[in-house]
Motif scaffolding. Structure first.
Motif, PDB file in Angstrom:
ATOM      1  N   LEU A  38       6.544 -12.743 -24.439  1.00  0.00           N
ATOM      2  CA  LEU A  38       5.452 -12.743 -23.479  1.00  0.00           C
ATOM      3  C   LEU A  38       5.955 -12.943 -22.051  1.00  0.00           C
ATOM      4  N   VAL A  39       6.957 -13.781 -21.851  1.00  0.00           N
ATOM      5  CA  VAL A  39       7.464 -14.055 -20.507  1.00  0.00           C
ATOM      6  C   VAL A  39       8.118 -12.817 -19.895  1.00  0.00           C
ATOM      7  N   PRO A  40       9.047 -12.136 -20.578  1.00  0.00           N
ATOM      8  CA  PRO A  40       9.609 -10.917 -19.962  1.00  0.00           C
ATOM      9  C   PRO A  40       8.560  -9.835 -19.727  1.00  0.00           C
ATOM     10  N   TYR A  41       7.582  -9.732 -20.630  1.00  0.00           N
ATOM     11  CA  TYR A  41       6.518  -8.751 -20.450  1.00  0.00           C
ATOM     12  C   TYR A  41       5.727  -9.055 -19.181  1.00  0.00           C
ATOM     13  N   SER A  42       5.403 -10.322 -18.951  1.00  0.00           N
ATOM     14  CA  SER A  42       4.649 -10.699 -17.755  1.00  0.00           C
ATOM     15  C   SER A  42       5.447 -10.422 -16.490  1.00  0.00           C
ATOM     16  N   ILE A  43       6.752 -10.680 -16.541  1.00  0.00           N
ATOM     17  CA  ILE A  43       7.603 -10.427 -15.372  1.00  0.00           C
ATOM     18  C   ILE A  43       7.657  -8.939 -15.061  1.00  0.00           C
ATOM     19  N   VAL A  44       7.842  -8.120 -16.083  1.00  0.00           N
ATOM     20  CA  VAL A  44       7.907  -6.664 -15.880  1.00  0.00           C
ATOM     21  C   VAL A  44       6.555  -6.139 -15.410  1.00  0.00           C
ATOM     22  N   LEU A  45       5.476  -6.627 -15.984  1.00  0.00           N
ATOM     23  CA  LEU A  45       4.141  -6.182 -15.580  1.00  0.00           C
ATOM     24  C   LEU A  45       3.860  -6.526 -14.120  1.00  0.00           C
ATOM     25  N   GLY A  46       4.164  -7.758 -13.727  1.00  0.00           N
ATOM     26  CA  GLY A  46       3.963  -8.162 -12.332  1.00  0.00           C
ATOM     27  C   GLY A  46       4.859  -7.397 -11.378  1.00  0.00           C
ATOM     28  N   GLY A  47       6.100  -7.152 -11.806  1.00  0.00           N
ATOM     29  CA  GLY A  47       7.033  -6.410 -10.957  1.00  0.00           C
ATOM     30  C   GLY A  47       6.601  -4.977 -10.723  1.00  0.00           C
ATOM     31  N   THR A  48       6.164  -4.315 -11.784  1.00  0.00           N
ATOM     32  CA  THR A  48       5.726  -2.926 -11.613  1.00  0.00           C
ATOM     33  C   THR A  48       4.449  -2.850 -10.782  1.00  0.00           C
ATOM     34  N   PHE A  49       3.589  -3.842 -10.900  1.00  0.00           N
ATOM     35  CA  PHE A  49       2.379  -3.874 -10.076  1.00  0.00           C
ATOM     36  C   PHE A  49       2.742  -4.045  -8.603  1.00  0.00           C
ATOM     37  N   ALA A  50       3.680  -4.960  -8.329  1.00  0.00           N
ATOM     38  CA  ALA A  50       4.104  -5.200  -6.945  1.00  0.00           C
ATOM     39  C   ALA A  50       4.795  -3.973  -6.357  1.00  0.00           C
ATOM     40  N   VAL A  51       5.656  -3.329  -7.124  1.00  0.00           N
ATOM     41  CA  VAL A  51       6.348  -2.133  -6.639  1.00  0.00           C
ATOM     42  C   VAL A  51       5.348  -1.001  -6.407  1.00  0.00           C
ATOM     43  N   GLY A  52       4.354  -0.900  -7.261  1.00  0.00           N
ATOM     44  CA  GLY A  52       3.326   0.120  -7.068  1.00  0.00           C
ATOM     45  C   GLY A  52       2.529  -0.106  -5.795  1.00  0.00           C
ATOM     46  N   LEU A  53       2.158  -1.363  -5.535  1.00  0.00           N
ATOM     47  CA  LEU A  53       1.445  -1.671  -4.295  1.00  0.00           C
ATOM     48  C   LEU A  53       2.311  -1.392  -3.070  1.00  0.00           C
ATOM     49  N   TYR A  54       3.599  -1.714  -3.179  1.00  0.00           N
ATOM     50  CA  TYR A  54       4.529  -1.441  -2.084  1.00  0.00           C
ATOM     51  C   TYR A  54       4.594   0.059  -1.804  1.00  0.00           C
ATOM     52  N   GLY A  55       4.726   0.851  -2.849  1.00  0.00           N
ATOM     53  CA  GLY A  55       4.793   2.302  -2.675  1.00  0.00           C
ATOM     54  C   GLY A  55       3.502   2.876  -2.114  1.00  0.00           C
ATOM     55  N   MET A  56       2.383   2.375  -2.583  1.00  0.00           N
ATOM     56  CA  MET A  56       1.100   2.863  -2.069  1.00  0.00           C
ATOM     57  C   MET A  56       0.912   2.483  -0.605  1.00  0.00           C
ATOM     58  N   GLY A  57       1.351   1.269  -0.256  1.00  0.00           N
ATOM     59  CA  GLY A  57       1.256   0.847   1.139  1.00  0.00           C
ATOM     60  C   GLY A  57       2.097   1.707   2.052  1.00  0.00           C
ATOM     61  N   ARG A  58       3.292   2.064   1.610  1.00  0.00           N
ATOM     62  CA  ARG A  58       4.137   2.953   2.407  1.00  0.00           C
ATOM     63  C   ARG A  58       3.508   4.332   2.543  1.00  0.00           C
ATOM     64  N   LYS A  59       2.884   4.805   1.470  1.00  0.00           N
ATOM     65  CA  LYS A  59       2.244   6.124   1.525  1.00  0.00           C
ATOM     66  C   LYS A  59       1.077   6.113   2.515  1.00  0.00           C
ATOM     67  N   VAL A  60       0.311   5.033   2.520  1.00  0.00           N
ATOM     68  CA  VAL A  60      -0.814   4.919   3.452  1.00  0.00           C
ATOM     69  C   VAL A  60      -0.313   4.887   4.892  1.00  0.00           C
ATOM     70  N   LEU A  61       0.842   4.263   5.110  1.00  0.00           N
ATOM     71  CA  LEU A  61       1.403   4.197   6.452  1.00  0.00           C
ATOM     72  C   LEU A  61       2.100   5.489   6.874  1.00  0.00           C
ATOM     73  N   GLY A  62       2.211   6.466   5.954  1.00  0.00           N
ATOM     74  CA  GLY A  62       2.745   7.768   6.310  1.00  0.00           C
ATOM     75  C   GLY A  62       4.180   8.000   5.889  1.00  0.00           C
ATOM     76  N   TYR A  63       4.798   7.047   5.210  1.00  0.00           N
ATOM     77  CA  TYR A  63       6.161   7.239   4.737  1.00  0.00           C
ATOM     78  C   TYR A  63       6.135   7.874   3.359  1.00  0.00           C
TER      79      TYR A  63
END
Length: 67
Positions: A38-63
């Protein structure tokens, strides 16, 4: 030869899981070793969510690149 004359732990574990299930305990809270996955799953789930938000934020800013 402990391997061939080992005690069968399946009925004991089955009684434990069935008793916990009757008390509406989630499967990952029944045995402490269940949290091992459960712990590694939670870490991977949170990490992919954070990376997805980062990528979406960059896309919104035009990068268009990830970095």
């Amino acid at each position: 030869m402990g391997l061939f004359n080992a005690e069968n732990h399946v009925p004991k574990m089955q009684r434990q899981y069935q008793a916990a299930y009757k008390q509406h305990v989630r499967i990952w809270n029944i045995a402490p070793r269940s949290r091992v996955m459960l712990v590694p799953y939670s870490i991977v789930l949170g990490g992919t969510f954070a990376v997805g938000l980062y990528g979406m934020g960059r896309k919104v800013l035009g990068y268009n690149t990830f970095i």
